[in-house]
Scaffold this active site. Structure first.
Site, mmCIF file in Angstrom:
data_model
loop_
_atom_site.group_PDB
_atom_site.id
_atom_site.type_symbol
_atom_site.label_atom_id
_atom_site.label_comp_id
_atom_site.label_asym_id
_atom_site.label_seq_id
_atom_site.Cartn_x
_atom_site.Cartn_y
_atom_site.Cartn_z
ATOM 1 N N SER A 124 43.039 -57.818 55.273
ATOM 2 C CA SER A 124 42.654 -56.500 54.770
ATOM 3 C C SER A 124 41.979 -56.627 53.413
ATOM 4 O O SER A 124 42.305 -57.534 52.626
ATOM 5 C CB SER A 124 43.934 -55.669 54.614
ATOM 6 O OG SER A 124 43.696 -54.514 53.837
ATOM 7 N N TYR A 148 53.073 -54.352 51.358
ATOM 8 C CA TYR A 148 52.200 -54.518 52.529
ATOM 9 C C TYR A 148 51.081 -55.511 52.223
ATOM 10 O O TYR A 148 50.844 -56.462 52.971
ATOM 11 C CB TYR A 148 51.597 -53.169 52.961
ATOM 12 C CG TYR A 148 50.434 -53.355 53.909
ATOM 13 C CD1 TYR A 148 50.639 -53.778 55.215
ATOM 14 C CD2 TYR A 148 49.116 -53.165 53.477
ATOM 15 C CE1 TYR A 148 49.570 -54.007 56.079
ATOM 16 C CE2 TYR A 148 48.045 -53.376 54.325
ATOM 17 C CZ TYR A 148 48.274 -53.798 55.627
ATOM 18 O OH TYR A 148 47.209 -54.032 56.461
ATOM 19 N N LYS A 152 49.962 -59.560 53.630
ATOM 20 C CA LYS A 152 48.646 -60.066 54.081
ATOM 21 C C LYS A 152 48.241 -61.292 53.266
ATOM 22 O O LYS A 152 47.740 -62.281 53.816
ATOM 23 C CB LYS A 152 47.583 -58.964 53.944
ATOM 24 C CG LYS A 152 47.772 -57.804 54.907
ATOM 25 C CD LYS A 152 47.572 -58.232 56.353
ATOM 26 C CE LYS A 152 47.925 -57.142 57.330
ATOM 27 N NZ LYS A 152 47.962 -57.582 58.722
HETATM 28 P P1 NAD Z 1 48.551 -50.242 64.604
HETATM 29 O O1 NAD Z 1 49.883 -49.898 64.027
HETATM 30 O O2 NAD Z 1 47.877 -49.224 65.435
HETATM 31 O O3 NAD Z 1 48.662 -51.585 65.460
HETATM 32 C C1 NAD Z 1 49.628 -52.578 65.199
HETATM 33 C C2 NAD Z 1 50.411 -52.801 66.482
HETATM 34 O O4 NAD Z 1 51.357 -53.852 66.284
HETATM 35 C C3 NAD Z 1 51.196 -51.564 66.921
HETATM 36 O O5 NAD Z 1 50.865 -51.277 68.266
HETATM 37 C C4 NAD Z 1 52.664 -51.981 66.794
HETATM 38 O O6 NAD Z 1 53.474 -51.366 67.768
HETATM 39 C C5 NAD Z 1 52.551 -53.489 66.949
HETATM 40 N N1 NAD Z 1 53.611 -54.265 66.291
HETATM 41 C C6 NAD Z 1 54.064 -54.159 65.027
HETATM 42 N N2 NAD Z 1 55.015 -55.070 64.797
HETATM 43 C C7 NAD Z 1 55.173 -55.779 65.945
HETATM 44 C C8 NAD Z 1 56.024 -56.852 66.338
HETATM 45 N N3 NAD Z 1 56.907 -57.368 65.507
HETATM 46 N N4 NAD Z 1 55.916 -57.324 67.600
HETATM 47 C C9 NAD Z 1 55.021 -56.787 68.476
HETATM 48 N N5 NAD Z 1 54.205 -55.763 68.161
HETATM 49 C C10 NAD Z 1 54.281 -55.268 66.911
HETATM 50 O O7 NAD Z 1 47.624 -50.703 63.397
HETATM 51 P P2 NAD Z 1 46.073 -51.028 63.349
HETATM 52 O O8 NAD Z 1 45.455 -50.070 62.415
HETATM 53 O O9 NAD Z 1 45.529 -51.198 64.691
HETATM 54 O O10 NAD Z 1 46.128 -52.422 62.585
HETATM 55 C C11 NAD Z 1 46.102 -53.659 63.260
HETATM 56 C C12 NAD Z 1 46.183 -54.769 62.229
HETATM 57 O O11 NAD Z 1 45.096 -54.656 61.318
HETATM 58 C C13 NAD Z 1 47.447 -54.746 61.383
HETATM 59 O O12 NAD Z 1 47.864 -56.067 61.153
HETATM 60 C C14 NAD Z 1 46.978 -54.110 60.095
HETATM 61 O O13 NAD Z 1 47.758 -54.532 58.987
HETATM 62 C C15 NAD Z 1 45.570 -54.648 59.989
HETATM 63 N N6 NAD Z 1 44.685 -53.793 59.180
HETATM 64 C C16 NAD Z 1 44.582 -52.467 59.470
HETATM 65 C C17 NAD Z 1 43.774 -51.667 58.680
HETATM 66 C C18 NAD Z 1 43.678 -50.171 58.929
HETATM 67 O O14 NAD Z 1 43.321 -49.455 58.008
HETATM 68 N N7 NAD Z 1 43.973 -49.672 60.124
HETATM 69 C C19 NAD Z 1 43.052 -52.223 57.623
HETATM 70 C C20 NAD Z 1 43.174 -53.582 57.383
HETATM 71 C C21 NAD Z 1 43.999 -54.368 58.161
HETATM 72 C C1 WQD Z 2 41.004 -43.604 51.229
HETATM 73 C C2 WQD Z 2 40.645 -42.689 50.051
HETATM 74 C C3 WQD Z 2 42.533 -42.051 48.726
HETATM 75 C C4 WQD Z 2 44.480 -39.734 51.907
HETATM 76 C C5 WQD Z 2 44.539 -48.095 53.025
HETATM 77 C C6 WQD Z 2 45.404 -49.285 52.713
HETATM 78 C C7 WQD Z 2 44.622 -50.537 52.942
HETATM 79 C C8 WQD Z 2 44.003 -50.562 54.341
HETATM 80 C C9 WQD Z 2 43.272 -49.307 54.666
HETATM 81 C C10 WQD Z 2 45.424 -51.725 55.832
HETATM 82 C C11 WQD Z 2 41.372 -43.045 48.768
HETATM 83 C C12 WQD Z 2 41.943 -40.849 49.419
HETATM 84 C C13 WQD Z 2 43.654 -40.536 51.155
HETATM 85 C C14 WQD Z 2 44.549 -38.344 51.627
HETATM 86 C C15 WQD Z 2 42.924 -38.664 49.874
HETATM 87 N N1 WQD Z 2 44.992 -50.649 55.361
HETATM 88 N N2 WQD Z 2 42.885 -39.995 50.165
HETATM 89 N N3 WQD Z 2 43.769 -37.863 50.628
HETATM 90 O O1 WQD Z 2 43.959 -46.421 50.431
HETATM 91 O O2 WQD Z 2 41.584 -47.232 50.826
HETATM 92 O O3 WQD Z 2 43.405 -48.126 52.184
HETATM 93 O O4 WQD Z 2 44.098 -48.184 54.387
HETATM 94 O O5 WQD Z 2 45.209 -52.838 55.432
HETATM 95 O O6 WQD Z 2 45.510 -51.587 52.750
HETATM 96 O O7 WQD Z 2 45.811 -49.217 51.358
HETATM 97 O O8 WQD Z 2 42.708 -45.829 52.569
HETATM 98 O O9 WQD Z 2 42.452 -43.782 53.900
HETATM 99 O O10 WQD Z 2 44.565 -44.105 52.537
HETATM 100 O O11 WQD Z 2 42.415 -43.653 51.368
HETATM 101 O O12 WQD Z 2 42.267 -38.159 48.978
HETATM 102 O O13 WQD Z 2 45.300 -37.579 52.266
HETATM 103 O O14 WQD Z 2 41.051 -41.362 50.382
HETATM 104 O O15 WQD Z 2 42.941 -41.730 47.433
HETATM 105 O O16 WQD Z 2 40.483 -42.779 47.714
HETATM 106 P P1 WQD Z 2 42.922 -46.864 51.363
HETATM 107 P P2 WQD Z 2 43.098 -44.303 52.672
#
Ligand code: NAD
Ligand code: WQD
Length: 338
Positions: A124, A148, A152
């Site tokens: 991330s 969190y 990562k």
């Molecule tokens: P998500 O929660 O929709 O998907 C994660 C999945 O993993 C879920 O279906 C959950 O049930 C499963 N899971 C969690 N722990 C588990 C375990 N111990 N065993 C088996 N399954 C398990 O989230 P997402 O948004 O699709 O994210 C996927 C990956 O990408 C995550 O690792 C997340 O940290 C990373 N990521 C997400 C974002 C974002 O903003 N969505 C940004 C950067 C990185």
């Molecule tokens: C985006 C912008 C908030 C909600 C997060 C995790 C990051 C990654 C992606 C997994 C910011 C603003 C938000 C709301 C708002 N996930 N905001 N009102 O914080 O960039 O990233 O998700 O890895 O680790 O931290 O994403 O969508 O929460 O926020 O004003 O109700 O929107 O302040 O500027 P963020 P976000």
């Protein structure tokens, strides 16, 4: 090629599974359904007309993983499984370290014992902390502000050490910026539990009439309109990045790291206004206090992914909002399994 997708029922995984199947890969998925529903897997099967071999279970269960590797002939793993709520990770950090870090160790051990050493890992942009400048390149200093993010970074460091100890691994670390949007069918999308933490899922629920008012977390940042700027990327572009990463692993690249973003930053108000165009109505919002730990601006330099993977994000912010709204308006309460 057969790919094991951990967290295979989740948001990004469901879109990736669809693209993998459409590209001719076989997909085996494992998910404990802690943050997802089987319904997403079934919908991907319906959309593609192809089968996903689904295993309901936990990546912390090594025996179960070893059984899957014994039954299926897996060529590579895409490791999405993890918990991702920043606020929750501050409240219950040990759960995050156990699930994300111990879960990854268990997976890596099971892979090694099963002679599967090709891995794509979901990292991330959070590992850049508050970047000194933008756009952010992969060699920027890394730091994190919450448990969190620390999971990562710890996993990235662990993968580096693992590769140093054994260069037969091929590992692609993908640092996602802010994934949003949904498949254009409106059949699969993001389905957070309860009130969404992230901006676009919250905006989507206001647009669909499920929530009343968007909270804008601060309008006094050092940005043109005072609200936070992020690099929002369409989840289908992100999914396609995983296909490119798998293609790269086949060339034995060792350990490689890529930013997956668009290179363009949008503010919170930009997002609200683009979403208003997509749903064709005014969306009520109010400015509230800054959210602790938030940064002003982050967006990616993804030129390394273009150079080395031949990947670039192609879908516009309009498309991200339109596809998000189509999913949310057709499924105002998500998959309804919870
Ligand atoms: P998500 O929660 O929709 O998907 C994660 C999945 O993993 C879920 O279906 C959950 O049930 C499963 N899971 C969690 N722990 C588990 C375990 N111990 N065993 C088996 N399954 C398990 O989230 P997402 O948004 O699709 O994210 C996927 C990956 O990408 C995550 O690792 C997340 O940290 C990373 N990521 C997400 C974002 C974002 O903003 N969505 C940004 C950067 C990185
Ligand atoms: C985006 C912008 C908030 C909600 C997060 C995790 C990051 C990654 C992606 C997994 C910011 C603003 C938000 C709301 C708002 N996930 N905001 N009102 O914080 O960039 O990233 O998700 O890895 O680790 O931290 O994403 O969508 O929460 O926020 O004003 O109700 O929107 O302040 O500027 P963020 P976000």
């Amino acid at each position: 090629m057969k790919i094991l997708v951990t967290g295979g029922a989740g948001y990004i995984a469901s879109h990736t599974n669809l693209e993998l199947l459409n590209a001719g890969y076989e997909v085996v998925a494992i998910d404990n359904l802690s943050n997802s529903c089987m319904e997403s897997v079934q919908r991907v099967e319906k959309l593609t007309g192809k089968k996903i071999q689904f295993y309901e279970g936990d990546i912390l269960d090594k025996e179960y993983l070893l059984r899957i590797f014994a039954i299926e002939k897996i060529d590579a793993v895409i490791h999405f499984a993890g918990l991702k709520a920043v606020g929750e990770s501050c409240a219950i950090p040990l759960k995050y370290f156990n699930n994300n870090v111990s879960g990854t160790i268990t997976l890596l051990e099971a892979m090694k014992e099963s002679n599967v050493q090709n891995l794509v890992f979901s990292s991330s942009a959070t590992v850049y902390g508050d970047p000194v400048s933008v756009p952010v390149t992969e060699d920027f200093p890394l730091s994190v502000a919450n448990p969190y993010g620390r999971t990562k970074l710890m996993i990235e460091e662990m993968l580096n050490d693992l590769y140093q100890s054994d260069s037969t691994w091929n590992i692609a670390v993908l640092r996602y910026f802010n994934p949003i949007g949904a498949h254009e069918s409106g059949e699969i999308g993001e389905d957070p539990n309860g009130i969404p933490n992230n901006l676009v899922p919250f905006v989507a629920k206001v647009a669909a009439g499920v929530l009343d008012t968007i909270n804008v977390f601060g309008d006094d940042y050092d940005t043109p309109d005072g609200t936070g700027i992020r690099d929002y990327i369409h989840v289908v572009d992100l999914a396609l990045g995983h296909i490119k990463a798998i293609e790269k692993l086949v060339t034995n690249p060792g350990l490689v790291t890529y930013n997956l973003g668009t290179g363009v930053g949008y503010s919170v108000l930009d997002i609200i206004h683009n979403y208003e165009k997509a749903c064709n109505k005014k969306l009520p919002y109010k400015v509230t206090a800054r959210r602790p730990g938030d940064i002003a601006t982050s967006y990616a330099d993804s030129s390394k992914a273009l150079r080395e993977l031949g990947w670039r994000a192609e879908r516009s912010i309009d498309k991200m909002c339109e596809d998000s709204y189509r999913w949310q308006s057709r499924n105002p309460n998500g998959y309804l399994c919870k």
